[in-house]
Scaffold this active site. Structure first.
Site, PDB file in Angstrom:
ATOM      1  N   GLY A   4       0.712  -1.450  -0.091  1.00 58.14           N
ATOM      2  CA  GLY A   4       0.080   0.067  -0.203  1.00 58.14           C
ATOM      3  C   GLY A   4       0.814   1.293  -0.027  1.00 58.14           C
TER       4      GLY A   4
ATOM      5  N   ILE B  29       1.437   3.646   2.282  1.00 55.54           N
ATOM      6  CA  ILE B  29       2.381   3.797   3.521  1.00 55.54           C
ATOM      7  C   ILE B  29       3.409   2.793   3.684  1.00 55.54           C
TER       8      ILE B  29
ATOM      9  N   ASP C  55       0.168  -9.093   1.334  1.00 59.52           N
ATOM     10  CA  ASP C  55      -0.894  -8.105   1.006  1.00 59.52           C
ATOM     11  C   ASP C  55      -1.823  -8.906   0.097  1.00 59.52           C
TER      12      ASP C  55
ATOM     13  N   LYS D  68      -9.498   1.777   4.880  1.00 59.32           N
ATOM     14  CA  LYS D  68      -9.568   3.076   5.480  1.00 59.32           C
ATOM     15  C   LYS D  68     -10.199   4.324   5.045  1.00 59.32           C
TER      16      LYS D  68
ATOM     17  N   SER E 127      -4.108   5.404  13.959  1.00 58.98           N
ATOM     18  CA  SER E 127      -4.452   6.820  13.576  1.00 58.98           C
ATOM     19  C   SER E 127      -5.127   7.927  14.414  1.00 58.98           C
TER      20      SER E 127
ATOM     21  N   TYR F   1     -14.793   3.154  10.823  1.00 57.87           N
ATOM     22  CA  TYR F   1     -13.278   2.895  10.483  1.00 57.87           C
ATOM     23  C   TYR F   1     -12.627   3.387  11.873  1.00 57.87           C
TER      24      TYR F   1
ATOM     25  N   LYS G 200      -9.904   0.978  14.710  1.00 59.24           N
ATOM     26  CA  LYS G 200      -8.714   1.486  15.100  1.00 59.24           C
ATOM     27  C   LYS G 200      -8.569   1.268  16.823  1.00 59.24           C
TER      28      LYS G 200
ATOM     29  N   TYR H 141      -1.027   7.909  13.258  1.00 55.16           N
ATOM     30  CA  TYR H 141      -0.654   8.727  12.125  1.00 55.16           C
ATOM     31  C   TYR H 141      -1.429   9.912  12.006  1.00 55.16           C
TER      32      TYR H 141
ATOM     33  N   ASN I 186     -11.300  10.793  -1.697  1.00 57.25           N
ATOM     34  CA  ASN I 186     -11.822  11.881  -0.574  1.00 57.25           C
ATOM     35  C   ASN I 186     -10.936  12.691   0.255  1.00 57.25           C
ATOM     36  N   ASN I 187      -9.771  12.294   0.004  1.00 60.45           N
ATOM     37  CA  ASN I 187      -9.092  13.278   0.924  1.00 60.45           C
ATOM     38  C   ASN I 187      -8.406  14.254   0.099  1.00 60.45           C
TER      39      ASN I 187
ATOM     40  N   ASP J 106     -16.457  16.649  10.321  1.00 64.43           N
ATOM     41  CA  ASP J 106     -15.301  17.473   9.961  1.00 64.43           C
ATOM     42  C   ASP J 106     -14.851  18.306  11.402  1.00 64.43           C
TER      43      ASP J 106
HETATM   44  P1  NAD Z   1      -3.529   1.378   1.271  1.00 66.01           P
HETATM   45  O1  NAD Z   1      -4.980   1.170   1.041  1.00 66.01           O
HETATM   46  O2  NAD Z   1      -2.736   2.123   0.268  1.00 66.01           O
HETATM   47  O3  NAD Z   1      -2.936   0.080   1.954  1.00 66.01           O
HETATM   48  C1  NAD Z   1      -3.351  -0.840   2.755  1.00 66.01           C
HETATM   49  C2  NAD Z   1      -2.811  -2.071   1.986  1.00 66.01           C
HETATM   50  O4  NAD Z   1      -3.360  -3.288   2.955  1.00 66.01           O
HETATM   51  C3  NAD Z   1      -3.121  -2.169   0.682  1.00 66.01           C
HETATM   52  O5  NAD Z   1      -2.029  -2.848  -0.077  1.00 66.01           O
HETATM   53  C4  NAD Z   1      -4.102  -3.535   0.742  1.00 66.01           C
HETATM   54  O6  NAD Z   1      -4.178  -4.228  -0.228  1.00 66.01           O
HETATM   55  C5  NAD Z   1      -4.013  -4.130   1.935  1.00 66.01           C
HETATM   56  N1  NAD Z   1      -4.842  -4.668   2.779  1.00 66.01           N
HETATM   57  C6  NAD Z   1      -5.937  -4.274   3.209  1.00 66.01           C
HETATM   58  N2  NAD Z   1      -6.715  -5.353   3.643  1.00 66.01           N
HETATM   59  C7  NAD Z   1      -6.266  -6.395   3.642  1.00 66.01           C
HETATM   60  C8  NAD Z   1      -6.325  -7.893   3.867  1.00 66.01           C
HETATM   61  N3  NAD Z   1      -7.656  -8.300   4.486  1.00 66.01           N
HETATM   62  N4  NAD Z   1      -5.415  -8.899   3.877  1.00 66.01           N
HETATM   63  C9  NAD Z   1      -4.084  -8.407   3.323  1.00 66.01           C
HETATM   64  N5  NAD Z   1      -3.979  -7.062   2.802  1.00 66.01           N
HETATM   65  C10 NAD Z   1      -4.756  -6.124   3.023  1.00 66.01           C
HETATM   66  O7  NAD Z   1      -3.536   2.510   2.840  1.00 66.01           O
HETATM   67  P2  NAD Z   1      -2.426   3.279   3.258  1.00 66.01           P
HETATM   68  O8  NAD Z   1      -2.861   4.597   3.408  1.00 66.01           O
HETATM   69  O9  NAD Z   1      -1.172   2.801   2.902  1.00 66.01           O
HETATM   70  O10 NAD Z   1      -3.037   2.592   5.103  1.00 66.01           O
HETATM   71  C11 NAD Z   1      -1.916   1.687   5.443  1.00 66.01           C
HETATM   72  C12 NAD Z   1      -2.688   1.595   7.009  1.00 66.01           C
HETATM   73  O11 NAD Z   1      -2.311   2.962   7.763  1.00 66.01           O
HETATM   74  C13 NAD Z   1      -4.018   1.279   7.126  1.00 66.01           C
HETATM   75  O12 NAD Z   1      -4.348   0.441   8.392  1.00 66.01           O
HETATM   76  C14 NAD Z   1      -4.725   2.425   7.402  1.00 66.01           C
HETATM   77  O13 NAD Z   1      -5.767   2.511   8.215  1.00 66.01           O
HETATM   78  C15 NAD Z   1      -3.570   3.564   8.258  1.00 66.01           C
HETATM   79  N6  NAD Z   1      -3.643   4.727   8.277  1.00 66.01           N
HETATM   80  C16 NAD Z   1      -3.565   5.486   6.999  1.00 66.01           C
HETATM   81  C17 NAD Z   1      -3.983   6.939   7.016  1.00 66.01           C
HETATM   82  C18 NAD Z   1      -3.753   7.656   5.796  1.00 66.01           C
HETATM   83  O14 NAD Z   1      -4.354   8.758   5.684  1.00 66.01           O
HETATM   84  N7  NAD Z   1      -3.183   7.135   4.629  1.00 66.01           N
HETATM   85  C19 NAD Z   1      -3.944   7.448   8.281  1.00 66.01           C
HETATM   86  C20 NAD Z   1      -4.067   6.764   9.551  1.00 66.01           C
HETATM   87  C21 NAD Z   1      -3.767   5.392   9.412  1.00 66.01           C
HETATM   88  C1  UD1 Z   2      -9.289  11.921   6.740  1.00 69.69           C
HETATM   89  C2  UD1 Z   2     -10.151  10.927   7.496  1.00 69.69           C
HETATM   90  C3  UD1 Z   2      -9.946  10.375   9.021  1.00 69.69           C
HETATM   91  C4  UD1 Z   2      -8.368  10.058   9.030  1.00 69.69           C
HETATM   92  C5  UD1 Z   2      -7.598  11.543   8.493  1.00 69.69           C
HETATM   93  C6  UD1 Z   2      -5.881  11.053   8.481  1.00 69.69           C
HETATM   94  C7  UD1 Z   2     -12.367  11.315   6.566  1.00 69.69           C
HETATM   95  C8  UD1 Z   2     -13.853  11.852   6.638  1.00 69.69           C
HETATM   96  N1  UD1 Z   2     -11.619  11.505   7.567  1.00 69.69           N
HETATM   97  O1  UD1 Z   2      -9.599  13.225   7.636  1.00 69.69           O
HETATM   98  O2  UD1 Z   2     -10.554   9.447   9.487  1.00 69.69           O
HETATM   99  O3  UD1 Z   2      -7.769   9.924  10.418  1.00 69.69           O
HETATM  100  O4  UD1 Z   2      -7.865  11.667   7.306  1.00 69.69           O
HETATM  101  O5  UD1 Z   2      -5.774  10.314   7.448  1.00 69.69           O
HETATM  102  O6  UD1 Z   2     -11.815  10.831   5.448  1.00 69.69           O
HETATM  103  N2  UD1 Z   2     -10.988  18.866   2.311  1.00 69.69           N
HETATM  104  C9  UD1 Z   2     -11.506  19.697   1.665  1.00 69.69           C
HETATM  105  N3  UD1 Z   2     -11.891  19.318   0.273  1.00 69.69           N
HETATM  106  C10 UD1 Z   2     -11.612  17.771  -0.307  1.00 69.69           C
HETATM  107  C11 UD1 Z   2     -11.222  17.013   0.773  1.00 69.69           C
HETATM  108  C12 UD1 Z   2     -10.646  17.581   2.034  1.00 69.69           C
HETATM  109  O7  UD1 Z   2     -11.599  21.156   1.757  1.00 69.69           O
HETATM  110  O8  UD1 Z   2     -12.314  17.507  -1.400  1.00 69.69           O
HETATM  111  C13 UD1 Z   2     -10.644  19.537   3.530  1.00 69.69           C
HETATM  112  C14 UD1 Z   2     -11.178  18.579   4.824  1.00 69.69           C
HETATM  113  O9  UD1 Z   2     -12.493  19.501   5.157  1.00 69.69           O
HETATM  114  C15 UD1 Z   2     -10.101  18.990   5.908  1.00 69.69           C
HETATM  115  C16 UD1 Z   2      -8.722  18.750   5.020  1.00 69.69           C
HETATM  116  O10 UD1 Z   2      -9.031  19.129   3.744  1.00 69.69           O
HETATM  117  O11 UD1 Z   2      -9.833  20.157   6.385  1.00 69.69           O
HETATM  118  C17 UD1 Z   2      -8.138  17.446   5.104  1.00 69.69           C
HETATM  119  O12 UD1 Z   2      -9.179  16.395   4.814  1.00 69.69           O
HETATM  120  P1  UD1 Z   2      -8.910  14.783   4.568  1.00 69.69           P
HETATM  121  O13 UD1 Z   2      -7.504  14.676   3.689  1.00 69.69           O
HETATM  122  O14 UD1 Z   2      -9.929  14.156   4.107  1.00 69.69           O
HETATM  123  O15 UD1 Z   2      -8.311  14.539   6.091  1.00 69.69           O
HETATM  124  P2  UD1 Z   2      -9.102  14.507   7.372  1.00 69.69           P
HETATM  125  O16 UD1 Z   2     -10.261  15.510   7.555  1.00 69.69           O
HETATM  126  O17 UD1 Z   2      -7.865  14.863   8.629  1.00 69.69           O
END
Ligand code: NAD
Ligand code: UD1
Length: 336
Positions: A14, A16, A35, A88, A128, A152, A156, A180, A201-202, A297
């Protein structure tokens, strides 16, 4: 390379996990990925291999599959697990809470059972900042009250508690849950990065798609928050810094039972600061329009990153400009 032992990375293909694999290898460990590629691409494994300068093994398996997990640990003497596998997407978790519980929580149970069968006693877990729910005070330190505001986030919290029980139930078990904040950016090589499927979404992947012209404009979710420019503030952290934090945790695991540690920069940036930094650093326009606030939010969320510095000797080194530069370099890479 002076190999120190095998680190199994669930979810290692993935966003991260791929960066963590590279840093784990740079620190002299042997990363093995596990994975099921449900949200990632198989081609990532080759890119990680290219970055570490040799073939990286990947076990294709689902963490919920007890037989496959038994076989994985049976075939590999694992020093520690970095458990990143999970779903996630917050919105998807609201629509399919059972899927999130099954994949994330039950999956972790199955993983721990397999670890127990083979005496594997160390884990770094991807938690998270979502476990803090709506911020009650800033900066957010690890003693901030916990709450789940979506399924979600509940997964965690459930897993962190499961890991408490796991360390209590056996001897010499060590866990570090890394909470994180907002990981963004990509490896400086532009070989690995974030490529979510569909409409993101992010914020960061959305900004990138607008800059590429794949989406017409960014909707800014609220211009009336109680922040200096009215837009939401978050603690964006470069994914390479985040990955280094895992290595720091790995190095100190044996002095922990179960510790929870924030990984953030301690510095917040608003949505408009992100947009303007992206435009300035990369010389591209990101058209945007103000929209209503997004449900669930918060105005501001940023970390107290002090515990990571004290406990892990780790702090983020890269700033917003590097995050913007590397996200764009990955998005515009030449795949040919
Ligand atoms: P990602 O979707 O890119 O990576 C997740 C990986 O896990 C993928 O490669 C997916 O194929 C694998 N996976 C999911 N379910 C599985 C299963 N049942 N068996 C085997 N593999 C599986 O996401 P990421 O951003 O790299 O996130 C990694 C971790 O960090 C997650 O647990 C996520 O919740 C956590 N996290 C991410 C964020 C973020 O914003 N990216 C923030 C906080 C926490
Ligand atoms: C998201 C996750 C949260 C996770 C966090 C860290 C959601 C609802 N929440 O929240 O569970 O812990 O990431 O990875 O997904 N924004 C815009 N326009 C957009 C997208 C975002 O204005 O199209 C704004 C949001 O309102 C926020 C900021 O950008 O103020 C960041 O948004 P996002 O990247 O989704 O992260 P979190 O809101 O922190």
């Amino acid at each position: 390379m002076n190999a120190r032992g095998i680190i199994l990375l669930t979810g290692g293909a993935g966003f991260i996990g791929s960066h963590v694999a590279v840093e784990v290898a740079a620190a002299g460990w042997i990363p093995v990925l596990l994975d099921n590629f449900c949200t990632s691409e198989r081609s990532v494994v080759g890119r990680i291999s290219e970055l570490v300068g040799g073939p990286v093994r990947c076990i294709e398996a689902d963490i919920r599959d007890a037989q496959a997990m038994h076989a994985a640990f049976g075939s590999t003497p694992v020093h520690a697990v970095i458990h990143l596998a999970g779903l996630k997407a917050v919105g998807e978790s609201v629509e399919q809470p059972e899927l999130y519980h099954d994949n994330n929580v039950r999956g972790t149970e199955v993983l721990l059972t397999a670890m127990d069968e083979f005496g594997v006693r160390r884990m770094v877990f991807s938690s998270s900042c979502t476990v803090y729910g709506t911020p009650q005070r800033l900066p957010i330190d690890e003693s901030h009250p916990l709450s789940a505001i979506n399924p979600y986030g509940q997964t965690k919290l459930d897993i962190e508690r499961m890991l408490d029980r796991w360390v209590d139930a056996g001897s010499e078990r060590h866990v570090c849950s890394l909470r994180y904040f907002n990981p963004v950016g990509a490896h400086a090589s532009a070989l690995i990065g974030e490529s979510p499927r569909g409409i993101p979404n992010n914020l960061m992947p959305y900004v990138v798609k607008v800059a590429r012209g794949e989406l017409s404009e960014l909707g800014v979710f609220g211009g009336d928050w109680p922040t200096p420019d009215g837009t939401g503030i978050r603690d964006y952290i470069h994914v390479v810094d985040l990955a280094r934090g895992h290595v720091a945790a790995l190095e100190r695991l044996d002095s922990m039972r179960h510790e929870r540690i924030n990984l953030g920069t301690g510095v917040g940036a608003s949505v408009l600061e992100v947009v303007h930094a992206f435009e300035r650093v990369n010389g591209v326009k990101v058209p945007y329009a103000m929209r209503p606030r997004r449900a669930g939010d918060a105005a501001s969320a940023f970390a107290d990153a002090g515990l990571a510095e004290r406990r892990l000797g780790w702090r983020a080194r890269l700033g917003l400009d590097e995050m913007m530069r590397d996200s764009w370099a990955f998005a515009t890479r030449d795949d040919g």
